[in-house]
Design an enzyme around this catalytic site. Structure first.
Site, PDB file in Angstrom:
ATOM      1  CG  ASN A  19      -4.196   6.119  12.347  1.00 19.76           C
ATOM      2  OD1 ASN A  19      -3.424   6.592  13.184  1.00 19.76           O
ATOM      3  ND2 ASN A  19      -5.001   5.112  12.625  1.00 19.76           N
ATOM      4  CG  LEU A  72     -12.482   4.025  10.699  1.00 19.13           C
ATOM      5  CD1 LEU A  72     -13.669   3.310  11.315  1.00 19.13           C
ATOM      6  CD2 LEU A  72     -12.284   5.390  11.359  1.00 19.13           C
ATOM      7  CE  LYS A 121       6.735  -1.554  11.365  1.00 22.01           C
ATOM      8  NZ  LYS A 121       7.440  -1.646  10.105  1.00 22.01           N
ATOM      9  CE1 TYR A 128       3.701  -3.490  12.124  1.00 21.02           C
ATOM     10  CE2 TYR A 128       2.464  -2.044  13.597  1.00 21.02           C
ATOM     11  CZ  TYR A 128       3.179  -2.232  12.433  1.00 21.02           C
ATOM     12  OH  TYR A 128       3.399  -1.179  11.594  1.00 21.02           O
ATOM     13  CB  SER A 182       4.126   2.256  13.418  1.00 12.89           C
ATOM     14  OG  SER A 182       2.831   2.363  13.937  1.00 12.89           O
ATOM     15  CE1 TYR A 230      -3.239   2.909   0.731  1.00 16.57           C
ATOM     16  CE2 TYR A 230      -2.636   2.786   3.053  1.00 16.57           C
ATOM     17  CZ  TYR A 230      -3.322   3.404   2.028  1.00 16.57           C
ATOM     18  OH  TYR A 230      -4.092   4.497   2.296  1.00 16.57           O
TER      19      TYR A 230
HETATM   20  P1  NAD Z   1       1.637  -3.715   3.023  1.00 12.67           P
HETATM   21  O1  NAD Z   1       1.391  -5.020   3.661  1.00 12.67           O
HETATM   22  O2  NAD Z   1       0.638  -3.216   2.040  1.00 12.67           O
HETATM   23  O3  NAD Z   1       3.078  -3.694   2.331  1.00 12.67           O
HETATM   24  C1  NAD Z   1       4.158  -4.420   2.828  1.00 12.67           C
HETATM   25  C2  NAD Z   1       4.775  -5.177   1.654  1.00 12.67           C
HETATM   26  O4  NAD Z   1       5.900  -5.914   2.124  1.00 12.67           O
HETATM   27  C3  NAD Z   1       3.816  -6.177   1.012  1.00 12.67           C
HETATM   28  O5  NAD Z   1       3.765  -5.945  -0.387  1.00 12.67           O
HETATM   29  C4  NAD Z   1       4.435  -7.538   1.335  1.00 12.67           C
HETATM   30  O6  NAD Z   1       4.199  -8.479   0.298  1.00 12.67           O
HETATM   31  C5  NAD Z   1       5.903  -7.192   1.501  1.00 12.67           C
HETATM   32  N1  NAD Z   1       6.689  -8.095   2.376  1.00 12.67           N
HETATM   33  C6  NAD Z   1       6.399  -8.474   3.645  1.00 12.67           C
HETATM   34  N2  NAD Z   1       7.385  -9.261   4.128  1.00 12.67           N
HETATM   35  C7  NAD Z   1       8.323  -9.365   3.139  1.00 12.67           C
HETATM   36  C8  NAD Z   1       9.575 -10.047   3.025  1.00 12.67           C
HETATM   37  N3  NAD Z   1      10.066 -10.783   4.021  1.00 12.67           N
HETATM   38  N4  NAD Z   1      10.257  -9.930   1.863  1.00 12.67           N
HETATM   39  C9  NAD Z   1       9.766  -9.198   0.839  1.00 12.67           C
HETATM   40  N5  NAD Z   1       8.589  -8.540   0.888  1.00 12.67           N
HETATM   41  C10 NAD Z   1       7.878  -8.631   2.024  1.00 12.67           C
HETATM   42  O7  NAD Z   1       1.830  -2.644   4.200  1.00 12.67           O
HETATM   43  P2  NAD Z   1       1.822  -1.052   4.149  1.00 12.67           P
HETATM   44  O8  NAD Z   1       0.555  -0.567   4.758  1.00 12.67           O
HETATM   45  O9  NAD Z   1       2.231  -0.584   2.815  1.00 12.67           O
HETATM   46  O10 NAD Z   1       2.966  -0.758   5.213  1.00 12.67           O
HETATM   47  C11 NAD Z   1       4.308  -0.594   4.826  1.00 12.67           C
HETATM   48  C12 NAD Z   1       5.168  -0.444   6.055  1.00 12.67           C
HETATM   49  O11 NAD Z   1       4.697   0.653   6.821  1.00 12.67           O
HETATM   50  C13 NAD Z   1       5.146  -1.650   6.997  1.00 12.67           C
HETATM   51  O12 NAD Z   1       6.431  -1.839   7.523  1.00 12.67           O
HETATM   52  C14 NAD Z   1       4.179  -1.231   8.075  1.00 12.67           C
HETATM   53  O13 NAD Z   1       4.447  -1.877   9.292  1.00 12.67           O
HETATM   54  C15 NAD Z   1       4.447   0.257   8.166  1.00 12.67           C
HETATM   55  N6  NAD Z   1       3.308   1.018   8.687  1.00 12.67           N
HETATM   56  C16 NAD Z   1       2.066   0.891   8.099  1.00 12.67           C
HETATM   57  C17 NAD Z   1       0.974   1.594   8.609  1.00 12.67           C
HETATM   58  C18 NAD Z   1      -0.400   1.441   8.021  1.00 12.67           C
HETATM   59  O14 NAD Z   1      -1.390   1.798   8.689  1.00 12.67           O
HETATM   60  N7  NAD Z   1      -0.550   0.954   6.790  1.00 12.67           N
HETATM   61  C19 NAD Z   1       1.163   2.444   9.709  1.00 12.67           C
HETATM   62  C20 NAD Z   1       2.444   2.557  10.268  1.00 12.67           C
HETATM   63  C21 NAD Z   1       3.495   1.835   9.746  1.00 12.67           C
HETATM   64  C1  WQD Z   2      -8.813   3.881  14.062  1.00 10.90           C
HETATM   65  C2  WQD Z   2      -9.996   4.237  14.954  1.00 10.90           C
HETATM   66  C3  WQD Z   2     -10.711   2.437  16.362  1.00 10.90           C
HETATM   67  C4  WQD Z   2     -12.073  -0.166  13.115  1.00 10.90           C
HETATM   68  C5  WQD Z   2      -3.610   0.798  13.762  1.00 10.90           C
HETATM   69  C6  WQD Z   2      -2.395   0.141  14.337  1.00 10.90           C
HETATM   70  C7  WQD Z   2      -1.213   1.047  14.247  1.00 10.90           C
HETATM   71  C8  WQD Z   2      -1.006   1.563  12.821  1.00 10.90           C
HETATM   72  C9  WQD Z   2      -2.277   2.106  12.228  1.00 10.90           C
HETATM   73  C10 WQD Z   2       0.638   0.219  11.735  1.00 10.90           C
HETATM   74  C11 WQD Z   2      -9.873   3.710  16.389  1.00 10.90           C
HETATM   75  C12 WQD Z   2     -11.785   2.796  15.361  1.00 10.90           C
HETATM   76  C13 WQD Z   2     -11.554   0.887  13.837  1.00 10.90           C
HETATM   77  C14 WQD Z   2     -13.457  -0.474  13.225  1.00 10.90           C
HETATM   78  C15 WQD Z   2     -13.704   1.379  14.734  1.00 10.90           C
HETATM   79  N1  WQD Z   2      -0.568   0.543  11.922  1.00 10.90           N
HETATM   80  N2  WQD Z   2     -12.357   1.643  14.630  1.00 10.90           N
HETATM   81  N3  WQD Z   2     -14.227   0.323  14.034  1.00 10.90           N
HETATM   82  O1  WQD Z   2      -5.913   1.432  15.898  1.00 10.90           O
HETATM   83  O2  WQD Z   2      -5.255   3.818  15.338  1.00 10.90           O
HETATM   84  O3  WQD Z   2      -3.900   1.984  14.502  1.00 10.90           O
HETATM   85  O4  WQD Z   2      -3.340   1.162  12.405  1.00 10.90           O
HETATM   86  O5  WQD Z   2       1.627   0.624  12.275  1.00 10.90           O
HETATM   87  O6  WQD Z   2      -0.118   0.323  14.679  1.00 10.90           O
HETATM   88  O7  WQD Z   2      -2.667  -0.175  15.702  1.00 10.90           O
HETATM   89  O8  WQD Z   2      -6.137   2.345  13.528  1.00 10.90           O
HETATM   90  O9  WQD Z   2      -7.810   2.119  11.745  1.00 10.90           O
HETATM   91  O10 WQD Z   2      -7.616   0.278  13.469  1.00 10.90           O
HETATM   92  O11 WQD Z   2      -8.575   2.473  14.149  1.00 10.90           O
HETATM   93  O12 WQD Z   2     -14.465   2.054  15.456  1.00 10.90           O
HETATM   94  O13 WQD Z   2     -13.983  -1.422  12.639  1.00 10.90           O
HETATM   95  O14 WQD Z   2     -11.168   3.623  14.409  1.00 10.90           O
HETATM   96  O15 WQD Z   2     -11.269   2.115  17.606  1.00 10.90           O
HETATM   97  O16 WQD Z   2     -10.445   4.670  17.221  1.00 10.90           O
HETATM   98  P1  WQD Z   2      -5.348   2.396  14.952  1.00 10.90           P
HETATM   99  P2  WQD Z   2      -7.535   1.725  13.149  1.00 10.90           P
END
Ligand code: NAD
Ligand code: WQD
Length: 332
Positions: free
Chosen positions: A178, A199, A152, A148, A124, A11
């Site tokens: 987020n 969400l 990080k 998770y 994160s 993503y």
């Molecule tokens: P995502 O799952 O869409 O993308 C991660 C990609 O990494 C995927 O395409 C997956 O196939 C690939 N992958 C996983 N393990 C692998 C491995 N061992 N070798 C090669 N490829 C591998 O996730 P995203 O939402 O794009 O998130 C990207 C990064 O950002 C992640 O590290 C995630 O923890 C961090 N992050 C995401 C969010 C969020 O809400 N989406 C928030 C904070 C941090």
């Molecule tokens: C947002 C708000 C829920 C779903 C998570 C991870 C965090 C980061 C981002 C990677 C909250 C509410 C949610 C639903 C709801 N990811 N909610 N109904 O919890 O802030 O963070 O994603 O690093 O590590 O913990 O995001 O989108 O799950 O929730 O009411 O079905 O929406 O309670 O207030 P969150 P979220």
């Protein structure tokens, strides 16, 4: 300049590849497709009109990573690859520690061997745990509440120790709040398999009638309307933050951490109502109990990213909701 993007089919990685290519960088993607599809590469190429070099590999495979670094002459790395589902990490901690830590250690070892010492890492806001006050600045105490989040935090510690051992490294740790929304083209976006945890993907599936109704987790928090408040950031703004971070690690040695958010908090009900209004579609919901582990409110101080990286988020919550829905409509 050639940037290796691990997890570039995912993503945030896919949106960052678009911004990198649009900014004139050469892009190499390594992704094992464990949570993405290869056609994302075609879509990135369609949007940008530029080519991406793609390797379907696991970053934990050191021999393959060595081969890639030998043939590609990588200048800098943006490391997105990893597993990211909080609930799954509680159920399968070993899988999370193995994949997220092992892949990072392997990547860093290979980078060191090839004298490539510039890296931007996806951390994160989860590393702040339950913040004592708001907005959250980068020097807040760190604590995690699930495996998770612990991966990080551990990776942040590994990167810190690496820099202490060798001041030649340039490391930017980006703490995302987020991310939601999708690219304007509707070609790339967030498309989780199964029932979403987050969400916005859940709202989108309810609006699309794939799921019946949204459960709002609690309306008795100490917030504007009792529902949880978060700092939602458009994924394209987030992607642009990576360009600024790459510029920074290219220019200066050192290690630093930056919050990437908007600095503004929106409640769950505010998000639902905005989504309904801008897209003119219903999102049925019911209030249920709080979700265990959730915090009431969380939003970033973006001052450091503004001042040091010269970056700030530009897109508003309306565009985030519109673009998330546009992606679904274009991909039915
Ligand atoms: P995502 O799952 O869409 O993308 C991660 C990609 O990494 C995927 O395409 C997956 O196939 C690939 N992958 C996983 N393990 C692998 C491995 N061992 N070798 C090669 N490829 C591998 O996730 P995203 O939402 O794009 O998130 C990207 C990064 O950002 C992640 O590290 C995630 O923890 C961090 N992050 C995401 C969010 C969020 O809400 N989406 C928030 C904070 C941090
Ligand atoms: C947002 C708000 C829920 C779903 C998570 C991870 C965090 C980061 C981002 C990677 C909250 C509410 C949610 C639903 C709801 N990811 N909610 N109904 O919890 O802030 O963070 O994603 O690093 O590590 O913990 O995001 O989108 O799950 O929730 O009411 O079905 O929406 O309670 O207030 P969150 P979220």
């Amino acid at each position: 300049m050639k940037v290796l993007v691990t997890g570039g089919c995912g993503y945030i990685g896919s949106h960052t590849c678009v911004e990198l290519l649009d900014s004139g960088y050469d892009v190499v993607v390594v992704d094992n497709l464990s949570n993405s599809k290869e056609d994302v590469i075609d879509k990135i190429e369609t949007i940008t009109g530029k080519k991406v070099k793609f390797y379907k590999e696991d970053i934990c495979n050191k021999d393959k990573m060595n081969e890639i670094f030998t043939s590609e002459k990588i200048d800098a790395v943006i490391h997105f690859a990893g597993f990211k589902a909080v609930g799954e990490s509680v159920a399968k901690p070993l899988m999370y520690y193995r994949n997220n830590i092992d892949s990072t250690l392997t990547l860093l070892e290979v980078m060191k061997e090839h004298n490539c010492k510039k890296i931007v890492f996806s951390s994160s806001a989860t590393v702040y745990g339950k913040p004592a006050s708001l907005p959250i600045t980068e020097d807040f105490p760190l604590q995690t509440t699930n495996p998770y989040g612990s991966t990080k935090l551990m990776i942040e510690m590994i990167l810190n120790d690496l820099y202490i051992s060798d001041n030649d490294w340039s490391i930017a740790i980006l703490r995302y709040f987020n991310p939601i929304g999708a690219h304007k083209s509707g070609l790339i976006g967030e498309n989780p398999n199964g029932i979403p945890n987050n969400l916005m993907p859940y709202i989108v599936k309810v609006a699309n009638k794939e799921l019946q109704e949204l459960s709002v987790f609690g309306n008795d928090y100490d917030t504007i309307d009792g529902t949880g408040v978060r700092d939602y950031i458009h994924v394209v703004d987030l992607a642009k933050g990576h360009i600024k971070a790459i510029e920074k690690v290219t220019k200066d040695k050192g290690i630093d951490k930056y919050n990437l958010g908007t600095g503004k908090g929106y409640s769950v009900l505010q998000i639902i109502n905005t989504f309904k209004t801008v897209n003119n579609i219903d999102v049925p919901y019911k209030i249920v109990d709080r979700r265990p582990g959730d915090i009431d409110a969380c939003y970033a101080s973006t001052k450091k990213a503004n001042d040091v990286l010269n970056w700030h988020a530009e897109l508003e919550i309306e565009e985030m909701c519109r673009d998330a829905w546009n992606f679904v409509n274009k991909n039915r």
